[in-house]
Scaffold this motif. Structure first.
Motif, PDB file in Angstrom:
ATOM      1  N   ILE A 132       0.853  -1.199   0.000  1.00  0.00           N
ATOM      2  CA  ILE A 132       0.000   0.000   0.000  1.00  0.00           C
ATOM      3  C   ILE A 132       0.887   1.247   0.000  1.00  0.00           C
ATOM      4  O   ILE A 132       1.839   1.330   0.785  1.00  0.00           O
ATOM      5  N   SER A 133       0.580   2.209  -0.853  1.00  0.00           N
ATOM      6  CA  SER A 133       1.320   3.484  -0.862  1.00  0.00           C
ATOM      7  C   SER A 133       0.413   4.602  -0.377  1.00  0.00           C
ATOM      8  O   SER A 133      -0.807   4.422  -0.281  1.00  0.00           O
ATOM      9  N   GLU A 134       1.030   5.773  -0.141  1.00  0.00           N
ATOM     10  CA  GLU A 134       0.276   6.934   0.328  1.00  0.00           C
ATOM     11  C   GLU A 134      -0.918   7.208  -0.598  1.00  0.00           C
ATOM     12  O   GLU A 134      -0.761   7.194  -1.816  1.00  0.00           O
ATOM     13  N   PHE A 135      -2.062   7.454  -0.002  1.00  0.00           N
ATOM     14  CA  PHE A 135      -3.311   7.774  -0.714  1.00  0.00           C
ATOM     15  C   PHE A 135      -3.917   6.600  -1.486  1.00  0.00           C
ATOM     16  O   PHE A 135      -4.893   6.777  -2.208  1.00  0.00           O
ATOM     17  N   ASP A 136      -3.344   5.408  -1.345  1.00  0.00           N
ATOM     18  CA  ASP A 136      -3.982   4.249  -1.992  1.00  0.00           C
ATOM     19  C   ASP A 136      -5.303   3.952  -1.302  1.00  0.00           C
ATOM     20  O   ASP A 136      -5.397   4.021  -0.071  1.00  0.00           O
ATOM     21  N   PRO A 137      -6.327   3.605  -2.065  1.00  0.00           N
ATOM     22  CA  PRO A 137      -7.572   3.160  -1.422  1.00  0.00           C
ATOM     23  C   PRO A 137      -7.383   1.778  -0.794  1.00  0.00           C
ATOM     24  O   PRO A 137      -6.713   0.927  -1.386  1.00  0.00           O
ATOM     25  N   VAL A 138      -7.943   1.617   0.399  1.00  0.00           N
ATOM     26  CA  VAL A 138      -7.827   0.320   1.090  1.00  0.00           C
ATOM     27  C   VAL A 138      -9.202  -0.124   1.586  1.00  0.00           C
ATOM     28  O   VAL A 138     -10.108   0.690   1.748  1.00  0.00           O
ATOM     29  N   ASN A 139      -9.310  -1.426   1.820  1.00  0.00           N
ATOM     30  CA  ASN A 139     -10.508  -1.969   2.459  1.00  0.00           C
ATOM     31  C   ASN A 139     -10.156  -2.364   3.890  1.00  0.00           C
ATOM     32  O   ASN A 139      -9.062  -2.882   4.148  1.00  0.00           O
ATOM     33  N   ILE A 140     -11.070  -2.101   4.789  1.00  0.00           N
ATOM     34  CA  ILE A 140     -10.831  -2.413   6.207  1.00  0.00           C
ATOM     35  C   ILE A 140     -11.912  -3.387   6.656  1.00  0.00           C
ATOM     36  O   ILE A 140     -13.105  -3.128   6.473  1.00  0.00           O
ATOM     37  N   VAL A 141     -11.482  -4.497   7.229  1.00  0.00           N
ATOM     38  CA  VAL A 141     -12.432  -5.488   7.745  1.00  0.00           C
ATOM     39  C   VAL A 141     -12.132  -5.692   9.222  1.00  0.00           C
ATOM     40  O   VAL A 141     -11.003  -6.014   9.585  1.00  0.00           O
ATOM     41  N   SER A 142     -13.126  -5.487  10.078  1.00  0.00           N
ATOM     42  CA  SER A 142     -12.888  -5.741  11.503  1.00  0.00           C
ATOM     43  C   SER A 142     -13.421  -7.116  11.855  1.00  0.00           C
ATOM     44  O   SER A 142     -14.353  -7.621  11.228  1.00  0.00           O
ATOM     45  N   THR A 143     -12.793  -7.720  12.853  1.00  0.00           N
ATOM     46  CA  THR A 143     -13.245  -9.024  13.338  1.00  0.00           C
ATOM     47  C   THR A 143     -13.636  -8.882  14.792  1.00  0.00           C
ATOM     48  O   THR A 143     -12.816  -8.486  15.626  1.00  0.00           O
ATOM     49  N   ALA A 144     -14.880  -9.184  15.092  1.00  0.00           N
ATOM     50  CA  ALA A 144     -15.382  -9.025  16.460  1.00  0.00           C
ATOM     51  C   ALA A 144     -15.134 -10.292  17.264  1.00  0.00           C
ATOM     52  O   ALA A 144     -14.768 -11.323  16.718  1.00  0.00           O
ATOM     53  N   ARG A 145     -15.351 -10.167  18.554  1.00  0.00           N
ATOM     54  CA  ARG A 145     -15.223 -11.273  19.485  1.00  0.00           C
ATOM     55  C   ARG A 145     -16.025 -12.496  19.062  1.00  0.00           C
ATOM     56  O   ARG A 145     -15.605 -13.623  19.238  1.00  0.00           O
ATOM     57  N   ASP A 146     -17.217 -12.252  18.525  1.00  0.00           N
ATOM     58  CA  ASP A 146     -18.070 -13.380  18.142  1.00  0.00           C
ATOM     59  C   ASP A 146     -17.754 -13.865  16.733  1.00  0.00           C
ATOM     60  O   ASP A 146     -18.492 -14.667  16.165  1.00  0.00           O
ATOM     61  N   GLY A 147     -16.648 -13.378  16.167  1.00  0.00           N
ATOM     62  CA  GLY A 147     -16.210 -13.857  14.857  1.00  0.00           C
ATOM     63  C   GLY A 147     -16.861 -13.126  13.686  1.00  0.00           C
ATOM     64  O   GLY A 147     -16.494 -13.356  12.537  1.00  0.00           O
ATOM     65  N   SER A 148     -17.809 -12.234  13.948  1.00  0.00           N
ATOM     66  CA  SER A 148     -18.473 -11.531  12.843  1.00  0.00           C
ATOM     67  C   SER A 148     -17.549 -10.449  12.286  1.00  0.00           C
ATOM     68  O   SER A 148     -16.622  -9.990  12.961  1.00  0.00           O
ATOM     69  N   HIS A 149     -17.821 -10.049  11.054  1.00  0.00           N
ATOM     70  CA  HIS A 149     -16.983  -9.043  10.381  1.00  0.00           C
ATOM     71  C   HIS A 149     -17.785  -7.805  10.031  1.00  0.00           C
ATOM     72  O   HIS A 149     -18.981  -7.889   9.781  1.00  0.00           O
TER      73      HIS A 149
END
Ligand SMILES: Nc1nc2c(c(=O)[nH]1)N[C@H]1C(S)=C(S)[C@@H](COP(=O)(O)OP(=O)(O)OC[C@H]3O[C@@H](n4cnc5c(=O)[nH]c(N)nc54)[C@H](O)[C@@H]3O)O[C@H]1N2
Ligand SMILES: Nc1nc2c(c(=O)[nH]1)N[C@H]1C(S)=C(S)[C@@H](COP(=O)(O)OP(=O)(O)OC[C@H]3O[C@@H](n4cnc5c(=O)[nH]c(N)nc54)[C@H](O)[C@@H]3O)O[C@H]1N2
Ligand SMILES: [Mo]
Length: 766
Positions: free
Chosen positions: A695-712
């Protein structure tokens, strides 16, 4: 739930201007702040009223309390105790723009739902009580009487009083707060979620357990007398700007200042204070740091443990490193604590804190060289699974050297909203102590419910189950401030009736229950006329000082009611047989204060003392070395270090504020002190983490969080910004990133949502 659904609340389109990032190398405050204020005054068209208001703010002889942060007023009666963000905050309330019934007639609620949060609030001050009309999808005007009747009917129709929940945002003055909790308890419930559940719940719980009182023990005089300040997890230049004055003074006095934060924030390098005319004229800024420790996100407890371990090691050759007499006389549990420090390996401390042993020893040496130390903290410490343990560890370290109950020493949490501390003192508490209820019952001739009520997380869960049907929001922006936006929006929409008492249009008006009301109220800057004349209201700052605030401006609309009057109106409709003299209280707030002086510990002789030039300070037993704990002593705690290092490939993401926002109120898309312009949909990352992910500066990224119960949960197309921060960490802005915080991810120690240690995967968007 489908990914698309989960993306729904991603708020606001990307700003139109070209995003810009250039690291900031100027002092905090100073001319940049002065320029920003001027621009803001011009934009809001407040060039005449604005400066006049500034001279009325935080004045020892009348004037209104800055509705911005909870930092205390200057105790020397400084005439111009202001800051850039306080000014913006006041001007935002004083704007000439109006959100009138015509605005609501022009736009459906579904249309307004599509607006950005900036655009919603930018419509200006609400002018009329409005009710939602489901047939047309418009808000339409309603009389105050009909609005109160509608609420009264909904509450009276509930099978149990616990089917209603009453939120408080920390701007509510003490008098309105007292009446509000009185009404809620008279109705028969303790369902009182508040914004404190999301910010300093951990501080309250930790200090209560360790010292028997849930507040800090120091005041500004102590800040002026201390030898060493340890500033943890607070972005002072943006969120508590008047702290910079104290830091500059401390530096000039030769005090040591240690900043503990994954970021080196602007207030942790140099500052130039606006009211310091000579320095401003000569561009002479002052360093406000002797050491910056870039701890990993969540690594604070390990760092403090390391410092304690170092103090104990030093004490083997240098007995003065410990205050043995203090430990002996005033504390309990020292031997267990010493044992746990000895058993904690340096390798663990280094790994969990992300800092080298050498750096930790430097901090420890500053601590042992100082006769008096203050530890101050904010959300970087509290919004974690281990917030309570971390604050207890801070107290442990303070106790080792007797840094309590004497001038210049002690714990000093920096509270958020201007009266969030006063809300708790005056009874907003979903698990109130028996002693408090007994006294309240006696003073007000009611029988309070003893069953504990719901907090913020509990309320959302209950709404989701259908167990809470009526929601009243006394200020704030509940829908947007809480975690897990998709889940929370659905939960709120499940309610039969939602009521928002507000000054400006916000997300909580367009995410609403089946029936919905917007009740517009006076702001703190405005004159509050009641039968016995202009009324004042009181607030309590971060350091337990209580003082009066009197508005000076003509109300934004003649249809506004004060918050105490709104509470009284709801109470009369919901409790038709109540013996409480609701109307009589509103005629003259001194009457409310008289009752408060009987009902609340520390408020004796309230009406007289609150009129003293700087108000009065609520007594702090722990400061007098009186501890309402089980043993009657200050309690050491001896827990193991939590594991906060993210699993391989994952990052620990902190959600935080930009310089140009006030919680959910967004002033612009800039974050001047972090060098960002025209961009909020960003994620700050460590350069190595970016490189590893291509990833470089200003590149678009996707963010996925993972919760305690495994959900995203997902956010797409955020722009990556390389930032000086420890590897394994990431950061971005609330409230946009609340989409990523799962409701189940709340601290098991404090029930506080985990907003600073969200586990995420970040990948380049292709
Ligand atoms: N202008 C302005 N003033 C405000 C507010 C506002 O929005 N705007 N909000 C008010 C409110 S309600 C509150 S509660 C306060 C909030 O004041 P802050 O606590 O300053 O709020 P945040 O922006 O969340 O910033 C948290 C800081 O913690 C750091 N941090 C993140 N994770 C960690 C960690 O694990 N350890 C440490 N040591 N630091 C960490 C971040 O780098 C950041 O500097 O400010 C109040 N004042
Ligand atoms: N992810 C993430 N989420 C967070 C946080 C975080 O750090 N990360 N921080 C949390 C924290 S610390 C807090 S305090 C909450 C903030 O939660 P809240 O206190 O609920 O939100 P605010 O954004 O402060 O509320 C703004 C609204 O208050 C109303 N308002 C302004 N002045 C007045 C007034 O005088 N009277 C009344 N009745 N209404 C008024 C206006 O209509 C405005 O739209 O957010 C929490 N959410
Ligand atoms: Mo807060």
């Amino acid at each position: 739930m489908e990914a698309e659904d989960e993306l729904e609340p991603q708020v606001g389109p990307r700003p139109e201007g070209f995003p810009h990032f250039h690291p900031y190398h100027h002092p905090a405050a100073g001319w940049g702040a002065a320029k920003a204020v001027t621009k803001f005054l011009l934009r809001e068209g407040e060039f005449l009223d604005g400066p006049r208001a500034m001279f009325k703010m935080n004045h020892e002889d009348g004037g209104f309390d800055c509705p911005g942060c909870a930092w205390p007023d200057d105790m020397k009666g400084l005439k111009l105790d202001i800051c850039e963000n306080g000014t913006k905050h006041v001007m935002w309330e004083m704007t000439h723009k109006r959100a009138t019934p015509e605005l609501f007639a022009r736009h459906t609620v579904s249309e307004m739902y599509e607006w950005s949060d900036f655009k919603l609030e930018d419509q200006g001050r609400l002018t009329h009580p409005m009710v939602y009309d489901p047939d047309t999808d418009h808000y339409v005007p309603i009389s105050w009487h009909a609005a109160f009747e509608m609420i009264g009917k909904a509450i009276r129709g509930l099978e149990s009083p616990n089917q209603a929940s009453y939120y408080t945002s920390g701007r509510l003055g003490n008098e309105a707060t007292f009446l509000y909790q009185l009404m809620i308890r008279e109705l028969g419930t303790n369902n009182m979620p508040d914004c404190s559940n999301m910010c300093h719940e951990a501080s309250g719980r930790a200090l209560q357990a360790a010292l028997g009182t849930g507040k800090g023990t120091v005041d500004l005089k102590d800040w002026e007398a201390t030898d060493a300040l340890f500033i943890m997890g607070v972005n002072a230049a943006s969120n508590a700007p008047r702290m910079l004055t104290s830091l500059v003074e401390a530096y000039h006095r030769g005090a040591q200042i240690v900043h503990i934060n994954p970021f080196i924030e602007a207030g942790a390098t140099r500052a130039l204070i606006p009211h310091d005319i000579v320095d401003m004229a000569t561009f002479h800024s002052t360093p406000v740091s002797t050491l910056n420790l870039q701890v990993r996100v969540g690594g604070d407890m390990a760092l403090i443990r390391g410092m304690a371990k170092a103090v104990l090691e030093q004490s083997k050759n240098d007995p003065r490193a410990l205050d043995r007499e203090f430990i002996e006389r005033h504390t309990h549990g020292f031997e267990e604590y010493r044992a746990v420090c000895e058993a904690t390996e340096w390798s663990d401390i280094e790994r969990q804190s992300g800092l080298s042993r050498a750096d930790i020893l430097k901090a420890a040496r500053i601590y042992t060289d100082a006769d008096r130390s203050i530890f101050s903290w904010c959300l970087g410490v509290t919004q974690h699974e281990h917030g309570v343990s971390t604050i207890r560890e801070i107290v442990n370290l303070l106790l080792l050297r007797g840094n309590l109950g004497r001038e210049g020493a002690g714990p000093s949490p920096v509270r958020g909203h201007s009266n969030v501390q006063g809300n708790r003192t005056c009874g907003i508490d979903n698990h109130p102590p028996e002693q408090f209820l007994q006294r309240l019952d006696e003073a007000c001739n009611i029988t309070s419910p003893r069953e504990f009520g719901l907090d913020t997380i509990g309320t959302l869960q209950a709404m989701n189950r259908g167990d809470v049907k009526v929601f009243v929001g006394m200020g704030g922006n509940f829908a947007l401030a809480v975690p897990d936006s998709a889940f929370s929006y659905e939960a709120i929409r499940n309610c039969e009736l939602t009521v928002q008492v507000s000054t400006k249009l916000n997300r909580s008006h367009v995410v609403h229950g089946k029936q919905a009301l917007i009740l517009p109220c006076l702001g703190r800057t405005e004159k509050d006329h009641q039968q016995q004349g202009i009324q004042s209201t009181s607030v309590e700052d971060s350091m337990s000082m209580v003082h009066l605030s009197v508005g000076m401006k003509r109300p934004a609309s003649k249809y506004l009611l004060s918050e105490p009057a709104i509470v009284s109106g709801i109470a009369r409709a919901a409790l038709p047989t109540s013996a409480t003299p609701w109307e009589w209280y509103i005629e003259d707030y001194d009457r409310i204060r008289d009752t408060m002086s009987r009902a609340l510990d520390g408020f004796e002789d309230f009406n007289r003392r609150v009129r003293l030039p700087l108000g009065f300070r609520i007594k702090q037993p722990a400061r007098e070395l009186v501890f309402y704990t089980k043993t009657g002593k200050a309690e050491f705690s001896a827990g193991p270090l939590p594991d906060v290092v993210p699993e391989p490939g994952m990052l620990a993401l902190g959600t935080m504020r930009s310089h140009d926002q006030w919680n959910t109120t967004i002033y612009s898309d800039d974050d001047r002190y972090r060098g960002v312009k025209n961009l909020r949909t960003l994620v700050f990352m460590n350069v190595d983490d970016m490189r590893e992910r291509g990833i470089s500066e200003f590149d678009p990224v996707n963010i996925v969080s993972t919760a305690r119960d495994g959900s995203h949960r997902y956010l797409e197309d955020y722009l990556a910004i390389p930032y000086d921060m420890p590897k394994g960490c990431a950061a971005g802005y609330m409230p946009e990133m609340n989409v990523l915080c799962a409701l189940c991810d709340y601290s098991t120690e404090s029930d506080q949502p985990i907003m600073k240690h969200v586990k995420v995967h970040i990948t380049a968007a292709t």
